[in-house]
Write a protein that holds these residues in place. Structure first.
Motif, PDB file in Angstrom:
ATOM      1  N   VAL A   1       0.843  -1.042  -0.057  1.00  0.00           N
ATOM      2  CA  VAL A   1      -0.211   0.046   0.435  1.00  0.00           C
ATOM      3  C   VAL A   1       1.028   1.077   0.201  1.00  0.00           C
ATOM      4  O   VAL A   1       0.724   1.931  -0.727  1.00  0.00           O
ATOM      5  CB  VAL A   1      -1.025   0.890   1.698  1.00  0.00           C
ATOM      6  CG1 VAL A   1      -1.522   1.243   1.298  1.00  0.00           C
ATOM      7  CG2 VAL A   1      -1.697  -1.020   1.010  1.00  0.00           C
ATOM      8  N   GLY A   2       2.109   0.887   0.838  1.00  0.00           N
ATOM      9  CA  GLY A   2       2.661   2.571   0.313  1.00  0.00           C
ATOM     10  C   GLY A   2       3.912   2.418  -0.531  1.00  0.00           C
ATOM     11  O   GLY A   2       3.731   3.673  -1.004  1.00  0.00           O
ATOM     12  N   ARG A   3       3.785   1.763  -0.985  1.00  0.00           N
ATOM     13  CA  ARG A   3       4.593   1.654  -3.085  1.00  0.00           C
ATOM     14  C   ARG A   3       2.917   2.355  -3.619  1.00  0.00           C
ATOM     15  O   ARG A   3       3.617   3.534  -4.229  1.00  0.00           O
ATOM     16  CB  ARG A   3       4.468   0.295  -3.416  1.00  0.00           C
ATOM     17  CG  ARG A   3       6.236  -0.237  -2.509  1.00  0.00           C
ATOM     18  CD  ARG A   3       6.121  -1.500  -3.571  1.00  0.00           C
ATOM     19  NE  ARG A   3       7.506  -2.401  -3.117  1.00  0.00           N
ATOM     20  CZ  ARG A   3       8.648  -2.740  -3.788  1.00  0.00           C
ATOM     21  NH1 ARG A   3       7.960  -2.437  -5.097  1.00  0.00           N
ATOM     22  NH2 ARG A   3       9.253  -3.353  -3.052  1.00  0.00           N
ATOM     23  N   LEU A   4       1.717   2.285  -3.024  1.00  0.00           N
ATOM     24  CA  LEU A   4       1.231   2.864  -4.449  1.00  0.00           C
ATOM     25  C   LEU A   4       0.393   4.098  -3.872  1.00  0.00           C
ATOM     26  O   LEU A   4       0.844   4.857  -4.476  1.00  0.00           O
ATOM     27  CB  LEU A   4      -0.131   1.339  -3.583  1.00  0.00           C
ATOM     28  CG  LEU A   4      -1.724   2.613  -4.662  1.00  0.00           C
ATOM     29  CD1 LEU A   4      -1.473   2.471  -5.872  1.00  0.00           C
ATOM     30  CD2 LEU A   4      -2.734   1.574  -4.003  1.00  0.00           C
ATOM     31  N   ILE A   5       0.595   4.125  -2.659  1.00  0.00           N
ATOM     32  CA  ILE A   5       0.715   5.661  -2.321  1.00  0.00           C
ATOM     33  C   ILE A   5       1.973   7.005  -2.414  1.00  0.00           C
ATOM     34  O   ILE A   5       1.908   7.667  -3.248  1.00  0.00           O
ATOM     35  CB  ILE A   5       0.318   6.273  -0.694  1.00  0.00           C
ATOM     36  CG1 ILE A   5      -0.888   5.225  -0.234  1.00  0.00           C
ATOM     37  CG2 ILE A   5       0.345   7.309  -0.290  1.00  0.00           C
ATOM     38  CD1 ILE A   5      -1.330   5.190   1.178  1.00  0.00           C
ATOM     39  N   MET A   6       2.838   6.361  -2.478  1.00  0.00           N
ATOM     40  CA  MET A   6       4.405   6.865  -2.496  1.00  0.00           C
ATOM     41  C   MET A   6       4.490   7.538  -4.623  1.00  0.00           C
ATOM     42  O   MET A   6       5.165   8.186  -4.278  1.00  0.00           O
ATOM     43  CB  MET A   6       5.322   6.720  -2.082  1.00  0.00           C
ATOM     44  CG  MET A   6       5.036   7.177  -0.224  1.00  0.00           C
ATOM     45  SD  MET A   6       5.172   7.995   0.230  1.00  0.00           S
ATOM     46  CE  MET A   6       5.869   9.561  -0.591  1.00  0.00           C
ATOM     47  N   GLY A   7       3.661   5.860  -4.812  1.00  0.00           N
ATOM     48  CA  GLY A   7       4.396   5.682  -6.052  1.00  0.00           C
ATOM     49  C   GLY A   7       6.038   5.489  -6.237  1.00  0.00           C
ATOM     50  O   GLY A   7       6.347   6.097  -7.624  1.00  0.00           O
ATOM     51  N   MET A   8       6.202   5.042  -5.689  1.00  0.00           N
ATOM     52  CA  MET A   8       7.927   4.969  -5.388  1.00  0.00           C
ATOM     53  C   MET A   8       7.765   3.069  -4.857  1.00  0.00           C
ATOM     54  O   MET A   8       7.362   3.051  -3.167  1.00  0.00           O
ATOM     55  CB  MET A   8       8.717   5.413  -5.372  1.00  0.00           C
ATOM     56  CG  MET A   8       8.670   6.231  -4.017  1.00  0.00           C
ATOM     57  SD  MET A   8       9.490   7.710  -4.025  1.00  0.00           S
ATOM     58  CE  MET A   8       9.066   9.069  -4.663  1.00  0.00           C
ATOM     59  N   ASN A   9       9.185   2.482  -4.468  1.00  0.00           N
ATOM     60  CA  ASN A   9       9.479   1.627  -3.767  1.00  0.00           C
ATOM     61  C   ASN A   9      10.088   2.872  -2.392  1.00  0.00           C
ATOM     62  O   ASN A   9      10.946   4.066  -2.606  1.00  0.00           O
ATOM     63  CB  ASN A   9      10.086   0.308  -3.703  1.00  0.00           C
ATOM     64  CG  ASN A   9      11.376   0.678  -4.241  1.00  0.00           C
ATOM     65  OD1 ASN A   9      12.413   1.442  -3.945  1.00  0.00           O
ATOM     66  ND2 ASN A   9      11.511  -0.232  -5.383  1.00  0.00           N
ATOM     67  N   GLY A  10      10.307   1.503  -1.262  1.00  0.00           N
ATOM     68  CA  GLY A  10      10.942   2.418  -0.144  1.00  0.00           C
ATOM     69  C   GLY A  10      12.608   2.640  -0.161  1.00  0.00           C
ATOM     70  O   GLY A  10      12.988   4.087   0.398  1.00  0.00           O
ATOM     71  N   ASP A  11      13.271   1.759  -0.877  1.00  0.00           N
ATOM     72  CA  ASP A  11      14.791   2.126  -1.075  1.00  0.00           C
ATOM     73  C   ASP A  11      14.532   3.346  -2.132  1.00  0.00           C
ATOM     74  O   ASP A  11      15.684   4.093  -1.365  1.00  0.00           O
ATOM     75  CB  ASP A  11      15.281   1.009  -2.035  1.00  0.00           C
ATOM     76  CG  ASP A  11      15.537  -0.264  -1.420  1.00  0.00           C
ATOM     77  OD1 ASP A  11      15.809  -0.212  -0.030  1.00  0.00           O
ATOM     78  OD2 ASP A  11      15.567  -1.016  -1.953  1.00  0.00           O
TER      79      ASP A  11
END
Length: 609
Positions: A528-538
């Motif tokens: 869900v974080g990837r969807l919201i931010m439009g990028m991955n954690g790295d």
């Protein structure tokens, strides 16, 4: 009844087997009657059932086998005993002296219904071999005729040379008894197939107390189907360099046809081949009349409905390419190279695809290219993900219609879209459709305060994203995701007992969302974080270290967007106090077309005086 009788092309079966030269002029598309259907059943493990037919042209009848690719005519209830059928694509063969017609494609003339058997057809007799007769291809109609009289006998030295690979390419003129792959069985003898190598494995070795050796395998494709073939030890040495991916070969018996070991293959065939020391392999001069890879794509958005451990084909736009990581197998203690990719398509969903070994280390595609995968295994750990099997294959920017369509969509609209991931709906959610509620309803109904967890969906807008913490350093091993600790320049996972050169940052986000009735905080994990931010954690952590302005813009862009959140409400204890925690299981962008339709139906439901 009369119309049905007159529709049948009397004498077509005799022409197919004994007079192929007359087919194009007299019987361009033969019409027969199906006088019998018999189900041969399935071997299980997802292998489709097989159907044996008896076809009649009023004068003669012949035993026929329906190719699995044509099973839909039975499943759809169209093909029945007595049906009148148009043979659009077929292959005539003779197995152990019996004539067999392999039906690759047929059309049921439904307007003629099901009729009683016409005439008193008799078994089709063989015609004396004619030295001038050869296999006949009617290209314009897309079907094949083949005179199955006794195949020309090869000379003794040619038939029994050790692992023969005849020098130079061969033409089809020397192969008049071409079998379709679909017709191969342990009962077929003196056959030749003409097939394209769609995938070739690396050479693998094994060592046991009782034996040791090596092997390789190839996937072979023709118009009728696919089959896996394996070479062991001496055959591995002799044939590995002969086969090249993408090329077409004649492969002639002797070659063992065994029951397929489904756990080691993604090929939909009851049988597989094992090369013999006398198997004849020749490269074919005509490479164009055999299909390339045959795909049966599953849309990324449809993965939620696909069962765990299923094998599928998938095509997508390459959104992210992660670095190669190495993991150590817990069972064998052997290291394996892996690389994670992120694919998206026009369903609005993304999925992680893991590739392995040389495929991972030599991967050289760039984001926004189209990649097609054949033979990917579906996992449901922490949501749906894919892993390319060793027997699978990958094609970058393939020359197929699906790739051009996907590229057109991405260039026009997809590049600016955000994508949802298939997150886990474990526990009591069970993947069901959860009722859409407002924020006020969730609170008023005291969801999460019961003995069991409650599940709901809410359509809300993000109004605040807590930036610290936003992620955690996680183990890079497949399906681990445990937190790792830095120690002397390496990141150690206590669960896997593996040292990684760097962690994989995974989102643990807290967001405040609001609708017209109120607001509350939601806890979100990596997908869900990837969807919201439009990028991955790295990518976000790299921005934090190098570009504060870009980080601020990323959070601004992520804010004030509306999603449908599927959530779990459960009681939690924090600092000795109980509270309800709302955890997001999955999120999806708003489908404005669907929302407009819902509003239209809602308006229609009101009675306005």
């Amino acid at each position: 009844m009369g119309d049905a009788r007159s529709a049948i092309t009397v004498g077509a079966l005799n022409a197919i087997f004994n007079e192929p030269d007359t087919l194009e002029s007299k019987f361009p598309v033969p019409v027969c009657q199906c006088v019998q259907i018999k189900t041969l059943g399935s071997t299980g493990d997802g292998v489709p059932e097989r159907y044996r037919l008896v076809l009649s042209d009023v004068n003669h009848f012949v035993q026929s086998m329906l190719a699995t690719q044509a099973n839909h005519v039975v499943h759809d209830g169209k093909l029945k005993k007595g049906s009148i059928v148009r043979l659009k694509s077929y292959q005539a063969n003779e197995v152990k002296g019996k004539k067999i017609l392999i039906i690759l494609d047929l059309e049921v003339i439904e307007s003629l219904g099901e009729c009683e058997k016409f005439g008193e057809p008799v078994p089709l007799a063989a015609k004396a071999p004619d030295a001038k007769s050869t296999s006949t291809t009617i290209a314009g109609n897309g079907f094949y005729g083949n005179k199955p009289a006794a195949p020309p006998q090869q000379s003794e030295p040619q038939q029994h040379q050790s692992l023969p690979q005849r020098s130079g390419p061969s033409s089809s003129a020397s192969h008049s008894n071409i079998y379709p792959i679909e017709a191969l069985s342990p009962y077929a003898h003196k056959w030749t197939i003409k097939a394209r190598v769609t995938s070739k494995s690396d050479i693998k070795t094994w060592s046991k107390a009782s034996s040791e050796g090596k092997l390789f395998s190839v996937n072979l494709l023709d118009e009728s189907g696919e089959i896996k073939a394996t070479g062991f030890n001496a055959q591995c040495d002799a044939l590995y360099d002969v086969f090249q991916e993408g090329s077409v070969y004649y492969i002639s018996s002797p070659c063992k046809v065994n029951l397929a070991k489904k756990q080691f293959s993604n090929i939909n065939n009851d049988y597989e081949l094992a090369f013999d020391k006398d198997t004849i392999v020749e490269k074919c001069e005509d490479q164009n009349d055999v299909p390339q890879v045959r795909y049966n794509f599953t849309n990324i958005g449809a993965l939620q409905e696909v069962e765990k451990d299923s094998t599928i084909d998938v095509i997508g736009v390459l959104k992210e390419v992660n670095d190669v990581n190495q993991i150590v197998s817990k069972t064998t203690q052997q290291p394996y190279d892996k690389r994670d990719l992120t694919l998206v398509d026009d369903s609005g969903y993304s999925v992680k695809m893991t590739i392995w070994g040389k495929t991972a280390t030599k991967f050289d595609a760039n984001p926004e290219q189209i990649v097609a995968f054949k033979g990917a295994k579906v996992s449901d750990f922490n949501g749906k993900s894919l892993s390319l099997l060793s027997s699978g294959s990958m094609s970058i920017d393939p020359d197929i219609a699906e790739a051009y369509k996907l590229k057109g969509w991405y260039d026009s609209n997809g590049r600016s879209e955000t994508f949802a991931a298939h997150t886990s709906t474990a526990g009591a959610a069970g993947g069901r459709n959860n009722e859409l509620k407002t924020v006020a309803q969730v609170k008023d109904e005291n969801l999460g305060m019961n003995d069991k967890d409650d599940y709901f969906a809410v359509k809300a807008t993000i109004v605040y994203i807590k930036q610290d913490p936003i992620s955690y350093p996680a183990c890079a091993s497949e399906n681990c995701n445990k937190k790792v600790i830095e120690d002397n320049g390496y990141w150690t996972c206590a669960s896997c007992n593996i040292n990684h050169p760097k962690p994989q940052h995974r989102f643990i986000m807290t967001v405040n969302v609001s609708d017209h009735t109120g607001s509350f905080y939601l806890s979100c994990f990596d997908d869900v974080g990837r969807l919201i931010m439009g990028m991955n954690g790295d990518q976000l952590m790299e921005l934090k270290e190098t570009d504060n302005e870009a980080v601020n813009k990323a959070f601004e862009d992520a804010n004030c967007k509306t999603y449908t959140f599927t959530c779990r409400a459960k009681m939690d204890t924090y600092q000795d106090q109980q509270r309800v925690r709302y955890q997001v299981l999955r999120a999806a962008p708003i489908d404005f077309k669907q929302e407009a339709r819902k509003l239209t139906e809602l308006i229609k439901g009101y009675n306005i005086d």
